[in-house]
Write an enzyme that holds these catalytic residues in place. Structure first.
Site, PDB file in Angstrom:
ATOM      1  N   TYR A  77      14.382   9.100   5.423  1.00 21.64           N
ATOM      2  CA  TYR A  77      13.943   8.082   6.387  1.00 21.64           C
ATOM      3  C   TYR A  77      12.900   8.698   7.300  1.00 21.64           C
ATOM      4  O   TYR A  77      13.071   9.839   7.766  1.00 21.64           O
ATOM      5  CB  TYR A  77      15.132   7.579   7.231  1.00 21.64           C
ATOM      6  CG  TYR A  77      15.476   6.154   6.906  1.00 21.64           C
ATOM      7  CD1 TYR A  77      14.518   5.155   7.080  1.00 21.64           C
ATOM      8  CD2 TYR A  77      16.712   5.793   6.407  1.00 21.64           C
ATOM      9  CE1 TYR A  77      14.795   3.838   6.764  1.00 21.64           C
ATOM     10  CE2 TYR A  77      16.999   4.470   6.087  1.00 21.64           C
ATOM     11  CZ  TYR A  77      16.032   3.500   6.267  1.00 21.64           C
ATOM     12  OH  TYR A  77      16.308   2.210   5.948  1.00 21.64           O
ATOM     13  N   GLU A  79      10.886   6.503   9.814  1.00 17.94           N
ATOM     14  CA  GLU A  79      10.250   5.452  10.636  1.00 17.94           C
ATOM     15  C   GLU A  79       9.452   6.094  11.766  1.00 17.94           C
ATOM     16  O   GLU A  79       9.840   7.121  12.307  1.00 17.94           O
ATOM     17  CB  GLU A  79      11.318   4.522  11.216  1.00 17.94           C
ATOM     18  CG  GLU A  79      11.829   3.550  10.184  1.00 17.94           C
ATOM     19  CD  GLU A  79      12.941   2.672  10.697  1.00 17.94           C
ATOM     20  OE1 GLU A  79      13.068   2.502  11.922  1.00 17.94           O
ATOM     21  OE2 GLU A  79      13.699   2.157   9.845  1.00 17.94           O
ATOM     22  N   ASP A 254      -9.921  -7.827   3.336  1.00 21.64           N
ATOM     23  CA  ASP A 254      -8.869  -7.439   2.393  1.00 21.64           C
ATOM     24  C   ASP A 254      -9.583  -7.068   1.092  1.00 21.64           C
ATOM     25  O   ASP A 254     -10.037  -7.938   0.344  1.00 21.64           O
ATOM     26  CB  ASP A 254      -7.927  -8.630   2.199  1.00 21.64           C
ATOM     27  CG  ASP A 254      -6.843  -8.357   1.172  1.00 21.64           C
ATOM     28  OD1 ASP A 254      -6.949  -7.367   0.427  1.00 21.64           O
ATOM     29  OD2 ASP A 254      -5.902  -9.171   1.104  1.00 21.64           O
ATOM     30  N   LYS A 286      -4.629  -1.392  -7.751  1.00 24.64           N
ATOM     31  CA  LYS A 286      -5.493  -2.267  -8.567  1.00 24.64           C
ATOM     32  C   LYS A 286      -6.673  -1.432  -9.071  1.00 24.64           C
ATOM     33  O   LYS A 286      -6.463  -0.446  -9.759  1.00 24.64           O
ATOM     34  CB  LYS A 286      -5.913  -3.489  -7.746  1.00 24.64           C
ATOM     35  CG  LYS A 286      -4.727  -4.368  -7.323  1.00 24.64           C
ATOM     36  CD  LYS A 286      -5.198  -5.650  -6.679  1.00 24.64           C
ATOM     37  CE  LYS A 286      -4.073  -6.605  -6.361  1.00 24.64           C
ATOM     38  NZ  LYS A 286      -3.389  -6.328  -5.085  1.00 24.64           N
ATOM     39  N   ARG A 292       1.735   1.743  -6.764  1.00 24.87           N
ATOM     40  CA  ARG A 292       1.876   0.430  -6.138  1.00 24.87           C
ATOM     41  C   ARG A 292       2.102   0.607  -4.638  1.00 24.87           C
ATOM     42  O   ARG A 292       3.082   1.228  -4.217  1.00 24.87           O
ATOM     43  CB  ARG A 292       3.091  -0.236  -6.788  1.00 24.87           C
ATOM     44  CG  ARG A 292       3.348  -1.666  -6.477  1.00 24.87           C
ATOM     45  CD  ARG A 292       4.214  -2.254  -7.559  1.00 24.87           C
ATOM     46  NE  ARG A 292       3.439  -2.336  -8.785  1.00 24.87           N
ATOM     47  CZ  ARG A 292       2.527  -3.270  -9.048  1.00 24.87           C
ATOM     48  NH1 ARG A 292       2.293  -4.237  -8.176  1.00 24.87           N
ATOM     49  NH2 ARG A 292       1.842  -3.258 -10.173  1.00 24.87           N
TER      50      ARG A 292
END
Ligand code: DSN
Length: 489
Positions: A77, A79, A254, A286, A292
């Site tokens: 973790y 954060e 974007d 992409k 991903r």
């Protein structure tokens, strides 16, 4: 240019052998616990190797990037942000995140990069909330003479919340090629903002900058979004920035679809969004050919708010994926990536020319990026029927709305094709001309069919022998351009 140089830049046979050993070992480990997952993993590679993958948003990441994801970074973790975490023992995650951000800044020439978003939608949410924080929350706090929202009275907090929820966003409409996160009503972006959309010229299908400027002047959005997922043309981002500046809008781009063309310097000057936008978002999987995930680039003004993306809108960072982003971005900084990106654009041109010379109708008449949008009403089909008939023949595409689509966003009237994946395999211009020929052969041999209750937008018949004939022609192209050459499981 060979498939090997494109997929595993500069590494050659030794790299493929080492990757093969790693995958064989990993599959044996997986098999010892759940053999069906090992089997599905093997089958997925086999399926990808034996189909013509033309989905414009997909690619093949390198074994280095893929292997990087399978580690214990997944267990941590973290954060917060680099050097400022809500958990202890994040020193190695800090290294990973800093490297991913460094490669992104260097690759795109951006002042600041944020490597945490898990996807493109997440990246856009981080961007929207960073813009709201910078443009609405911070000045709102100053007006109330407060440093932190927790210092506000209930009434002042309600007033500020109302202001945050009362802002305007303008982006490109979904049917003309925009993305659902750019203010499409059913998406959260269309719900959290007052939204209006700009489209394209109904005659040409191109963006009409004068029309966009007029719409922006009238609506006066806080945020103007450019970028697309199904617009087959380049965008002049310098012009879009001028339009945004006229009304004081924050200009956000974007670039998820075409980040590889920006990284590979196919899009430069006015077509490179990074020098013109306040905030740029992208995915990494992409045309950029990484794992991903998402990324946000920003000017110094927006960087502090973007940096708070987690836990503002993001769950704990996927550190294993950030590590893979660093690897893929390092690959994209190599000279081979520019060759690849140029080949993606050249191949799209060849694919479009191949359709046009066979009398197939294209939205805007062609392409000058990595994608082609075919209007399949010229074959008497819906997008759904065309997509299924192509899949039967080993050609993987996706149906897509065309401007003012008579069949709506589910059945659609278009098929979107992209060249990033097959270009990674080494396909060249002649191969893409042959792909156009095979697609047209399938569509000419497909007829709409009725369902049990009458006319159907989904049912179709494919003339006998077509699927087998096209599959075997496709197999020749695929064998000549193998996926992950030298990789054996
Ligand atoms: N799903 C992506 C695409 O196919 O374009 C965009 O989110």
């Amino acid at each position: 240019m060979t498939a090997e140089s494109l997929t595993t830049p500069g590494q050659g046979a030794e790299y493929a052998d080492t990757a093969s050993e790693a995958y064989r070992a990993a599959l044996r480990v997986i098999e010892s616990v759940e053999p069906r997952i090992a089997e599905a993993t093997r089958k997925e590679l086999d399926d990808q190797r034996h189909s013509l993958k033309l989905i414009a948003s997909e690619n093949y990441a390198s074994p280095a990037a893929l292997l990087t994801m399978g580690t214990w970074f997944s267990d941590k973790y973290a954060e917060g942000t680099i050097g400022h975490r809500f958990y202890a023992a994040c020193q190695n995650v800090d290294t990973v995140e800093a490297l991913a951000a460094e490669h992104a800044r260097e690759l795109f020439g951006a002042p600041y990069a944020y490597a945490q978003p898990h996807s493109g939608i997440d990246a856009n949410l981080v961007a929207y909330w960073a813009i709201l924080a910078t443009r609405v929350e911070t000045p709102g706090l100053a007006e109330f003479g407060a440093k932190h929202i927790n210092d506000l009275s209930e009434a002042d907090w309600e007033a500020l919340r109302a202001k945050l929820g009362n802002q305007r966003l303008m982006g490109m409409s979904l049917d003309t090629g925009g993305h659902l996160t750019h203010g499409f009503r059913p998406n959260i972006s269309g719900k959290m903002f007052h939204q209006r959309q700009y489209g394209t010229n109904p005659q040409t299908g191109f963006i009409d900058y004068d029309a966009v400027a007029a719409a922006v002047r009238e609506f006066k959005p806080l945020i103007l979004v450019a970028g697309y997922s199904a617009y087959p043309r380049r965008v002049n981002f310098a012009k879009m920035r001028e339009i945004a500046d006229e009304v004081g809008a924050t200009f956000m781009v974007d670039m998820a679809h075409f980040a590889g063309l920006v990284a590979g310097k196919v899009f430069t000057g006015d077509e490179d969004p990074v020098p013109h936008a306040h905030v740029v978002t992208t995915t990494t999987h992409k045309s950029l050919r990484g794992p991903r995930g998402g990324l946000v680039l920003a000017t110094e003004e927006y960087a502090p708010a973007v940096d708070k993306g987690c836990p503002m809108v993001l769950g704990g960072p996927l550190s294993h994926v950030m590590a893979a982003k660093a690897v893929a971005l390092a690959e994209a900084r190599r000279p081979e990536f520019r060759t690849y990106a140029q080949a993606v654009a050249d191949n799209a041109q060849s694919l479009a020319d191949g359709f046009v010379k066979r009398d197939a109708a294209l939205v805007t008449g062609g392409t000058d990026n990595h994608l082609v949008l075919l209007d399949v009403t010229s074959f008497g089909l819906t997008g759904r029927q065309a997509e299924s008939a192509l899949l039967d023949s080993g050609i993987v595409t996706n149906r897509n709305a065309i401007p003012a689509d008579p069949n709506g966003a589910w059945y659609t009237s278009g098929i979107r094709f992209g060249t990033p994946a097959l270009t990674t395999r080494g396909f060249g211009a002649d191969d893409f001309d042959r792909v156009a020929e095979l697609v047209v052969e399938v569509l000419k041999n497909t007829q709409p069919a009725a369902g049990p209750n009458g006319p159907s937008k989904a049912k179709y018949t494919l003339a006998d022998g077509t699927a087998d004939r096209v599959r075997s022609a496709a197999a020749e192209l695929l064998e000549a351009n193998p996926l992950y050459p030298g990789l054996t499981l």
